[in-house]
Structures are given as structure tokens and as C-alpha cells.
Design an enzyme around this catalytic site. Structure first.
Site, PDB file in Angstrom:
ATOM      1  N   LYS A   1     -10.894 -54.009  28.121  1.00 21.51           N
ATOM      2  CA  LYS A   1     -10.974 -52.621  28.132  1.00 21.51           C
ATOM      3  C   LYS A   1     -12.027 -52.070  28.996  1.00 21.51           C
ATOM      4  CE  LYS A   1      -9.138 -52.052  23.267  1.00 21.51           C
ATOM      5  NZ  LYS A   1      -7.942 -51.464  23.433  1.00 21.51           N
TER       6      LYS A   1
ATOM      7  N   ARG B   1      -0.268 -57.014  17.873  1.00 22.36           N
ATOM      8  CA  ARG B   1       1.115 -57.379  17.441  1.00 22.36           C
ATOM      9  C   ARG B   1       1.230 -58.879  17.203  1.00 22.36           C
ATOM     10  NH1 ARG B   1       3.278 -54.080  22.366  1.00 22.36           N
ATOM     11  NH2 ARG B   1       1.432 -52.846  21.720  1.00 22.36           N
TER      12      ARG B   1
HETATM   13  N1  BES Z   1      -6.737 -51.744  19.054  1.00 27.29           N
HETATM   14  C1  BES Z   1      -6.001 -51.183  20.079  1.00 27.29           C
HETATM   15  C2  BES Z   1      -5.332 -49.937  19.852  1.00 27.29           C
HETATM   16  C3  BES Z   1      -6.261 -48.789  19.679  1.00 27.29           C
HETATM   17  C4  BES Z   1      -6.620 -47.954  20.465  1.00 27.29           C
HETATM   18  C5  BES Z   1      -6.663 -48.552  18.254  1.00 27.29           C
HETATM   19  C6  BES Z   1      -7.369 -46.920  20.153  1.00 27.29           C
HETATM   20  C7  BES Z   1      -7.578 -47.282  18.101  1.00 27.29           C
HETATM   21  C8  BES Z   1      -8.044 -46.615  19.032  1.00 27.29           C
HETATM   22  C9  BES Z   1      -4.870 -52.251  20.666  1.00 27.29           C
HETATM   23  O1  BES Z   1      -4.865 -53.523  20.663  1.00 27.29           O
HETATM   24  C10 BES Z   1      -4.556 -51.748  22.183  1.00 27.29           C
HETATM   25  O2  BES Z   1      -5.324 -52.287  22.878  1.00 27.29           O
HETATM   26  N2  BES Z   1      -3.414 -51.462  22.410  1.00 27.29           N
HETATM   27  C11 BES Z   1      -3.120 -51.203  23.587  1.00 27.29           C
HETATM   28  C12 BES Z   1      -1.601 -51.589  23.871  1.00 27.29           C
HETATM   29  C13 BES Z   1      -1.278 -51.893  25.305  1.00 27.29           C
HETATM   30  C14 BES Z   1      -1.897 -52.971  26.099  1.00 27.29           C
HETATM   31  C15 BES Z   1       0.285 -51.971  25.500  1.00 27.29           C
HETATM   32  C16 BES Z   1      -3.181 -49.827  23.841  1.00 27.29           C
HETATM   33  O3  BES Z   1      -2.875 -49.099  22.922  1.00 27.29           O
HETATM   34  O4  BES Z   1      -3.589 -49.084  25.137  1.00 27.29           O
HETATM   35 ZN    ZN Z   2      -5.912 -54.352  21.935  1.00 35.73          ZN
END
Ligand code: BES
Ligand code: ZN
Ligand code: ZN
Length: 463
Positions: A239, A313
Site C-alpha cells: 500500500k 477475501r
Molecule cells: N483492507 C483493505 C480494504 C480497506 C480499504 C479497508 C480502506 C478499509 C479502508 C483490503 O484488504 C484492500 O486492500 N482491498 C483492496 C482490493 C483491491 C486490491 C482489489 C482495495 O480496496 O483497494
Molecule cells: Zn488489503
């Protein structure tokens, strides 16, 4: 804070007065001079009169919650020790507003703000079975919500899968729940390699937590599954720094499940309830799982990894398989997860997304949320989005080929791991928006909100 329901006319330092629909009935002159309009979140302390006036533009329960949260914050800023609210109605909303509104998290403050422990009385004409029950129930549920907030707020260095397992076993001991904690070895032996891969690069070993509440004469069997990412760095699909901050809150779904389990026996719910949490840390390292890897979930599904940040997921896939393999004749299976940023983009910071194949159940969940002071909306699946998680080399891909509809495609990914007989019994609740509050709103202070706890209990109670 000590909170009491009483019929006695107790003499307190302060009386809190709710001014509903702008109907100011006393101290009119002085309130006029103070320009008090009785709007929502408008709150004045009249020291001489020993009163706190607080506005409620209508009599909706959430308006009452907000008002009490303003009033208690005002009181907490003073040296007054006791207060009362005279009301025969809105008991639950009053308790919620007081207890959820005055939550603070100061674990990491070296100088703790000294606060006098306040004594608050709700003075009702009569104490009936109904209002006493409403009072006790609200008290127990708020305690669970605040416990969840504290767990989620705790820094990832102090709250990793092992600690989550310890918290779970404490909850089990205090509430006479069955408790099983499984480690990496169990995951590997039982084909849960999707979950196992996510935690591989972390120095904190993953844990699978399973709590069970088994009352006699249980009427239904309910399963709750939570995403317990104690930290989500994104893994190798790292991230950006700004997005990594707050990812201690990626355990919110798992913590909500623990919070719910901490209260079901106190509420005497007549259902067998299982709480399953995948506690995992998503990190980087030489051993990290990679984009291009293909993982095999517990049900044999092969998953092409194209982004290691779509890890929740994967953990949930194996936990959902575990739940359905271990528990027979499920009546209802819900999962709670901070699953996608897309859900926040789609419906905003305040609202959870409810997904699944059963429209009626989705609707009931949304309604339960609204009834208890949470916000939720249903996000419908469709066949076109479903195709976007097809993989060219495996059974399914962990990300969608389109950048749009990400909350729904994540939900549809999970659906792949729901057995046919449970397809109509399952719902997925994406709490990514409301779980963590970066700018305080309503009666949620900065930090974790405990989203999902009240929603789930309200839904289960009405089953
Ligand atoms: N934990 C995150 C989702 C999230 C984002 C929770 C902001 C709370 C606040 C999740 O694991 C994630 O990173 N999801 C990605 C998915 C993408 C790579 C398809 C996302 O939402 O960007
Ligand atoms: Zn994530
Ligand atoms: Zn995540």
C-alpha cells in the site's frame, strides 16, 4: 461512568434536558439570551440552574443518541459528578448515546486526563420488565461495542494474531463459550492454504479462532465469520504510505465477531451461535506470497493471485469453507469484513455494504442496522460483474478485471466459497467505511467505531 435506571427523584448536580422539536419549556429567557435554538448537537450548560440543555431536531432514536453524546461530553468537561435525565421513553437510545458518546481511548497517552467517574441516573416513572430489559440490554451491547473499539484501536505491535486469540479465549472463559484456537499447522493440514499464504511473511503466526455459544433449547444455528487482519500492509502489492495508516483497523470484522460473542450469553439469545475469526497479518518478506501465485483454498478452488492487497477475501474464503465443513445445518451465515476501499468510495464513510443472494435477508440486515443506529445499504450482485473475477489460468482470480464495482466483485468472490445449500443463508457485510472514523461523526469519536456489533445483534434478535 455508572449508569442507573431509577424511579426515585434523585438529587443530582445536573439535570440533562432534551429539547425535542425545538419545544423549549423552561428557562426560556436565559436560553434565548444564549441564542440556544435547540438544533442537533447544540448543547448549553446553565450552571446556576444546574441544567444541561441539548437540542434534538426530531425524536428519532439516532437524534436522541447524538444529543446524549453531546450532553455527556459537556458534563465530562466539568467537575460535576452526577446527572439525571428524566424520561420514560428512548431508554435504549439514551444509554447508547451516553456510553458510546463518551468513549475515549487513552492507552498510549502517558499523561492520562483525570476524569471524575460520573454517576448518571435515568429517571423513569415506572420500572417495568420492558424498560429494565431495554436498559440492561443496551448497557451490555454498548460495553461490547466499546470493547471492540479498544481492540481495534490498539496498535498492531500490541495486537497481533496471538493476542487476538488470547482476547478470544478470555471472552470465552468469561461467558462460558466453547473456544478452539488453531495454528498454522492446522491450516496446512486442513488445506487452508489461501489463509495460510496471506500470513506467511509475518513474524506473527496466523490463528483460526472458533467460539461457540450453545444454549439449551436453541432454535437456530447462526455462524458469524470475521476478517481479522491485525495489519494489512498490502503485502508485496504494498500500500502507498498514506493508505497504510489506519490499517490496524483491518481486524474490525474479526473484532466485531468477538464483541458479538462476548454479549450473546448475557442477552440469553436462544440460538446456537458460532464466531469464527481468521487472525492474520499481511506483511512483506522473502517468504511473502506473490502476485502470480496460485493458491488452493480449503474447498479445492484454485485462486490466481494478481494483487496481494486483496488478502481479506483469501482469509475469509478459507474461514467460510471451514465454517461450512465443521458446522452442519446452518440457518444463517454472516461475514463481517473491512474488505474493500471500493465500498467506501461507493456508499461513503458512514455506511456498510450488505451483499448476498437472498434479497429478503439483505433487506432485513439493512433494516436491522437502521433500527439500531448503524447505517447500511444493499449492494446487488449481477452476472456481468461475476465474470470479471474469472481467471485465465485458475478457477478464480483474487481481483476483478474491471476497476469498477469492487465491493460487489469482492462479495462475489466470497460467494464462490459458499456451498449450494447455504447460498440463500449467507450475507456479506463490508464495514470498510464505518469501521474506522478518521473525522469524528455522530457519537463516534476518532478511531474505531465498533461497526457491525449492534447491527448483528439486532438482526439476530429478530430472527
Ligand atoms: N483492507 C483493505 C480494504 C480497506 C480499504 C479497508 C480502506 C478499509 C479502508 C483490503 O484488504 C484492500 O486492500 N482491498 C483492496 C482490493 C483491491 C486490491 C482489489 C482495495 O480496496 O483497494
Ligand atoms: Zn488489503
Ligand atoms: Zn485488508
Amino acid at each position: 461512568m455508572q449508569l442507573n435506571l431509577t424511579t426515585k427523584n434523585v438529587q443530582t448536580d445536573i439535570e440533562i434536558i432534551l429539547v425535542i422539536n425545538k419545544q423549549i419549556k423552561s428557562d426560556k429567557n436565559i436560553l434565548k439570551k444564549l441564542n440556544f435554538k435547540a438544533n442537533d448537537e447544540e448543547c448549553v450548560l446553565l450552571v446556576e440552574q444546574k441544567k444541561i440543555y441539548v437540542g434534538c431536531q426530531d425524536n428519532k432514536h439516532d437524534t436522541i443518541r447524538l444529543a446524549l453524546s453531546c450532553a455527556i461530553k459537556k458534563l465530562n468537561n466539568t467537575g460535576f459528578k452526577s446527572a439525571k435525565i428524566i424520561s420514560n421513553k428512548y431508554i435504549r437510545a439514551i444509554v447508547d448515546g451516553l456510553l458510546l458518546g463518551c468513549y475515549t481511548f487513552n492507552k498510549y497517552k502517558s499523561k492520562k486526563q483525570k476524569q471524575i467517574d460520573k454517576i448518571i441516573y435515568i429517571q423513569a416513572e415506572k420500572i417495568t420488565k420492558k424498560n429494565k430489559n431495554e436498559f440492561d440490554e443496551a448497557l451490555n451491547i454498548c460495553e461490547a461495542v466499546n470493547m471492540v473499539r479498544t481492540m481495534v484501536n490498539t496498535a498492531p505491535d500490541d495486537f497481533y494474531p496471538d493476542i487476538m486469540a488470547v482476547e478470544a479465549s478470555n471472552i470465552a472463559r468469561e461467558n462460558q463459550l466453547e473456544c478452539k484456537i488453531y495454528d498454522e499447522e492446522y491450516l496446512k493440514k486442513n488445506g487452508m492454504s489461501a489463509m495460510s499464504a496471506v500470513g506467511r511473511a509475518s513474524c506473527h503466526k496466523s490463528k483460526l479462532i472458533h467460539l461457540t455459544y450453545r444454549p439449551i433449547n436453541s432454535k437456530k444455528r447462526i455462524v458469524l465469520v470475521g476478517k481479522g487482519l491485525t495489519y494489512d500492509s498490502g503485502g508485496l502489492s504494498l500500500k502507498p504510505s498514506d493508505f497504510m495508516v489506519t490499517m490496524k483497523s483491518d481486524k474490525s470484522g474479526g473484532c466485531a465477531v468477538l464483541g458479538i460473542m462476548s454479549v450473546v450469553s448475557k442477552l440469553n439469545l436462544p440460538f446456537e451461535i458460532h464466531g469464527i475469526v481468521g487472525a492474520v497479518e499481511n506483511m512483506i518478506g522473502g517468504d511473502a506470497y506473490k502476485p502470480d501465485d496460485v493458491l488452493i483454498a480449503k474447498n479445492g478452488t484454485t485462486i490466481e493471485i494478481r494483487n496481494t492487497d486483496a488478502e481479506g477475501r483469501l482469509v475469509l474464503a478459507d474461514c467460510l469453507c471451514y465454517a461450512q465443513d465443521e458446522i452442519e445445518d446452518i440457518d444463517c451465515i454472516l461475514d463481517f469484513a473491512t474488505l474493500t476501499g471500493a465500498c467506501v468510495v461507493g456508499v461513503g464513510h458512514y455506511t456498510s455494504g450488505v451483499m448476498g443472494n437472498n434479497n429478503q435477508m439483505n433487506y432485513q440486515i439493512v433494516q436491522s442496522a437502521l433500527d439500531c443506529g448503524e447505517l447500511a445499504t444493499s449492494l446487488p450482485f449481477n452476472r456481468y460483474l461475476k465474470k470479471t473475477i474469472n481467471s485465465k489460468i485458475a478457477d478464480i482470480c483474487n481481483i476483478s478485471s474491471t476497476r469498477y464495482g469492487g465491493a460487489i466483485t469482492a462479495g462475489m468472490f466470497l460467494e464462490h466459497f459458499i456451498k449450494d445449500e447455504n447460498k440463500q443463508k449467507w450475507a456479506h457485510i463490508d464495514i470498510a467505511g464505518p469501521a474506522f472514523v478518521e473525522e469524528e461523526w455522530g457519537y463516534n469519536p476518532y478511531g474505531a467505531s465498533g461497526a457491525g456489533v449492534r447491527l448483528a445483534i439486532e438482526f439476530i434478535k429478530n430472527l
